[in-house]
Structure formats: structure tokens, C-alpha cells
Design an enzyme around this catalytic site. Structure first.
Site, short mmCIF file in Angstrom:
data_model
loop_
_atom_site.label_atom_id
_atom_site.label_comp_id
_atom_site.label_asym_id
_atom_site.label_seq_id
_atom_site.Cartn_x
_atom_site.Cartn_y
_atom_site.Cartn_z
N ASN A 1 6.85 9.29 0.09
CA ASN A 1 8.17 9.45 0.82
C ASN A 1 9.13 10.56 0.24
O ASN A 1 9.55 10.28 -1.00
CB ASN A 1 8.73 8.44 1.39
CG ASN A 1 7.52 7.44 2.17
OD1 ASN A 1 6.58 8.02 2.56
ND2 ASN A 1 7.95 6.18 2.38
N ASP B 1 12.44 10.46 1.48
CA ASP B 1 13.52 9.66 2.07
C ASP B 1 14.57 9.12 1.40
O ASP B 1 15.47 9.06 1.96
CB ASP B 1 13.11 8.95 3.41
CG ASP B 1 12.23 7.91 3.13
OD1 ASP B 1 11.33 7.42 3.80
OD2 ASP B 1 12.32 7.37 1.78
N HIS C 1 6.00 13.19 -4.08
CA HIS C 1 5.96 14.42 -3.18
C HIS C 1 7.36 14.89 -3.03
O HIS C 1 8.06 15.64 -2.27
CB HIS C 1 5.56 14.19 -1.64
CG HIS C 1 4.17 13.89 -1.63
ND1 HIS C 1 3.44 13.14 -0.76
CD2 HIS C 1 3.06 14.18 -2.74
CE1 HIS C 1 2.39 13.03 -0.95
NE2 HIS C 1 2.00 13.54 -2.16
N1 APR Z 1 4.30 -0.94 8.35
C1 APR Z 1 3.11 -0.54 7.29
N2 APR Z 1 2.61 0.44 7.64
C2 APR Z 1 2.58 1.46 8.75
C3 APR Z 1 3.74 0.89 9.69
C4 APR Z 1 4.53 -0.16 9.50
N3 APR Z 1 5.47 -0.42 10.29
N4 APR Z 1 3.59 1.80 10.75
C5 APR Z 1 2.38 2.33 10.36
N5 APR Z 1 2.08 2.03 9.23
C6 APR Z 1 0.79 2.89 8.58
C7 APR Z 1 -0.23 3.51 9.28
O1 APR Z 1 -1.32 2.64 9.67
C8 APR Z 1 -0.91 4.39 8.29
O2 APR Z 1 -1.85 4.03 7.64
O3 APR Z 1 1.52 4.04 7.69
C9 APR Z 1 0.48 4.73 7.24
C10 APR Z 1 0.98 6.21 7.52
O4 APR Z 1 0.11 7.02 7.11
P1 APR Z 1 0.33 8.61 7.20
O5 APR Z 1 1.33 8.92 8.43
O6 APR Z 1 -0.71 9.31 6.92
O7 APR Z 1 1.54 8.70 5.93
P2 APR Z 1 0.94 8.86 4.41
O8 APR Z 1 0.00 8.09 4.10
O9 APR Z 1 2.35 8.77 3.48
O10 APR Z 1 0.79 10.50 4.29
C11 APR Z 1 0.49 11.09 2.95
O11 APR Z 1 0.67 13.22 3.90
O12 APR Z 1 1.32 14.65 5.42
C12 APR Z 1 1.47 14.25 4.07
O13 APR Z 1 2.93 14.59 2.54
C13 APR Z 1 2.82 14.02 3.57
O14 APR Z 1 3.44 12.23 2.03
C14 APR Z 1 2.60 12.53 3.21
C15 APR Z 1 1.22 12.28 2.97
#
Ligand code: APR
Length: 253
Positions: free
Chosen positions: A103, A105, A120
Site C-alpha cells: 500500500n 497510503d 510499492h
Molecule cells: N479485510 C481484509 N481483506 C480484504 C478486505 C477487508 N476488509 N476487503 C477486501 N479484502 C481482500 C480482497 O478479498 C482481496 O483479496 O483484499 C484483497 C485486495 O486485493 P487487491 O485489490 O488485488 O490488492 P493488492 O493485493 O494489494 O494488489 C496488489 O496490485 O494493482 C496493484 O500496485 C497495486 O499494490 C497493488 C498490487
């Protein structure tokens, strides 16, 4: 479910070196949308058009106006939720050593974690494409798109765009922490984006117990992670912390 919470607490209290890998899901309860899945950013924006370095360099105005325009409000207003605060508490208890986050943020640091690897990059700093000077995002007038440096150059955020390398120190440190930990908490990531998604694999191959916290299964589930505690990170972390606290109390007696 409660059994998995108790097992997680036992692993954490007995652990020598705990590392957490986090993704967008941990910040959903802080009002920041995830990238994938329902309500995900990539449903609204084509990542290759708005989050790839080539598209940014080709048309920074468009990326700043449309994508950053949406994100900056959310990012600058967000506050840590119980999941971030829970990880900070685990650090204070001497259990959690390092957070590797995908993240941008800054919410882990805001919650109180002191060793956070920003895999990232982050949105907290902007860098001028012309003179390379860095400025804190909060000190720059973002009403102009693209925001400009005092030298007239265009700013870029210090986030890692698709098509860019992971910052070398972040990558090396993450590999070290992943291969040295004996427990890895994987919170709120879809584990689809490399090389971040390889860190739990490295941890498991080095003998660590990998535990996922996520409402949904991921490619790690049943293969790399010992178990998935299914649910929202904020609520789950609260339950884990109360189990950890009662375990620590019972050990003192
Ligand atoms: N608590 C825990 N997990 C959650 C919640 C919650 N409240 N809400 C959603 N999730 C889960 C979803 O089920 C999903 O598996 O969080 C995950 C989010 O996945 P992504 O949106 O793919 O995010 P991330 O894995 O961080 O993406 C990786 O991709 O787009 C690029 O650079 C960007 O850092 C990012 C990377």
C-alpha cells in the site's frame, strides 16, 4: 472460526520473528477501495492506461486529472483502522518485527508501526521529473493537474507504477525478512502481483508458518498458507489481539 483465531494467537505468542505482508484489503475499512474484486479501482480504470509508467510519462495530465484526482482525496483523508492499529499493538508487544506493505497510503506508520517496508513506494512524497527535487505531497497544491514544481517541471508520486522496478532496498529487505521470519501474517492481499506475492512463498520455503486474513481465498490458500482466517481484517485483528492478550496474561500466572 474462533479456533483459527486461537491458533493464530498461539503461533504469534510462541513466535521468534513475525512479519506481516499487507495489501489494499487492510485499508478497505479506512475507506480506500481495493484494486480488484467488487468495487475495485481496476473495474473503473484500466491499470495499463492509468497506472503504467509509460502511460503516465505519455500523458501525466490525464493520469493526474482522472486517476490521481479520485485517489488523492481518499488517500489524504484516510485514517488507520483496527487492523492497522492491531499490527502496531503486536509490534509494541514485541511480537511483530516488520510490516511489508504493497500500500502507498502510509497508514501503518500512522498507526504506529516503526519498521514498514513500502514495497510499492508511497503517495506521501512527490518527485519533480525535471529537477528531481522531492516535496511532501501535503505541501503541494494538487488542485492543478498535473501539479508543477517550482522549476516548472511536472511532479510524479513516489509510488511504483506498473512497468517500474521495486525499490532495491525494499526488495532486498523484504526477501531477508521473509526468509528469516517463523510466522508471516498475510493480510488483505489477492496475492496476484509479483514479486510481492512471492514473499509468502519464500517464507514458507524457509520453514515459516503463513497465515492469511482475508474474506476470500487467494492462490496462497491451501498451498502456501497453513490456514485462512476468513473475514474483515479490522474485526479479525481485534479478536486475535484479545486472544494474544489473554494468552500473555495466562503465561504470567
Ligand atoms: N479485510 C481484509 N481483506 C480484504 C478486505 C477487508 N476488509 N476487503 C477486501 N479484502 C481482500 C480482497 O478479498 C482481496 O483479496 O483484499 C484483497 C485486495 O486485493 P487487491 O485489490 O488485488 O490488492 P493488492 O493485493 O494489494 O494488489 C496488489 O496490485 O494493482 C496493484 O500496485 C497495486 O499494490 C497493488 C498490487
Amino acid at each position: 472460526m474462533n479456533d483459527l483465531i486461537q491458533q493464530t494467537a498461539k503461533y504469534l505468542v510462541a513466535a521468534r520473528h513475525v512479519v506481516a505482508l499487507t495489501g489494499a484489503g487492510i485499508s478497505v475499512e479506512s475507506g480506500i477501495p481495493p484494486f480488484r474484486g467488487e468495487g475495485g479501482l481496476w473495474e473503473k480504470y484500466d491499470p495499463m492506461e492509468f497506472a503504467h509508467i509509460n502511460s503516465f510519462m505519455k500523458n501525466p495530465e490525464k493520469v493526474w486529472k482522472i486517476f490521481m484526482g479520485d485517489m488523492k482525496k481518499v488517500l489524504l483523508a484516510a485514517k488507520p483502522n483496527d487492523a492497522h492499529l492491531g499490527l502496531a499493538r503486536l509490534e509494541q508487544l514485541g511480537i511483530l518485527k516488520t510490516v511489508i506493505t504493497q500500500n502507498v497510503d502510509g497508514l501503518h506508520q500512522m498507526a504506529g508501526n516503526t519498521d514498514v517496508i513500502e514495497f510499492h513506494g508511497n503517495f506521501a512524497w512527490l518527485r519533480c521529473l525535471q529537477c528531481d527535487k522531492r516535496f511532501k505531497t501535503v505541501e503541494v497544491d494538487l488542485s492543478e493537474a498535473p501539479p508543477k514544481c517550482t522549476c516548472g517541471g511536472i511532479f510524479r508520486p513516489e509510488c511504483v507504477f506498473f512497468g517500474e522496478m521495486i525499490p532495491p532496498i525494499a526488495l532486498t529487505r523484504s526477501q531477508e525478512e521473509s526468509s528469516q521470519c517463523d510466522v508471516m501474517l498475510v493480510v488483505g492481499t489477492s496475492a496476484l502481483v509479483q514479486p510481492a506475492a512471492f514473499m509468502p512463498v519464500l517464507a514458507q520455503q524457509s520453514g515459516a508458518t503463513v497465515i492469511e486474513i482475508n474474506p476470500e481465498p487467494t492462490p496462497l490458500t491451501g498451498r502456501i498458507s497453513k490456514f485462512l482466517v476468513a473475514g474483515k481484517a479490522g474485526q479479525i485483528m481485534n479478536e486475535i489481539l484479545s486472544e494474544v492478550n489473554s494468552l500473555i496474561q495466562s503465561q504470567k500466572q
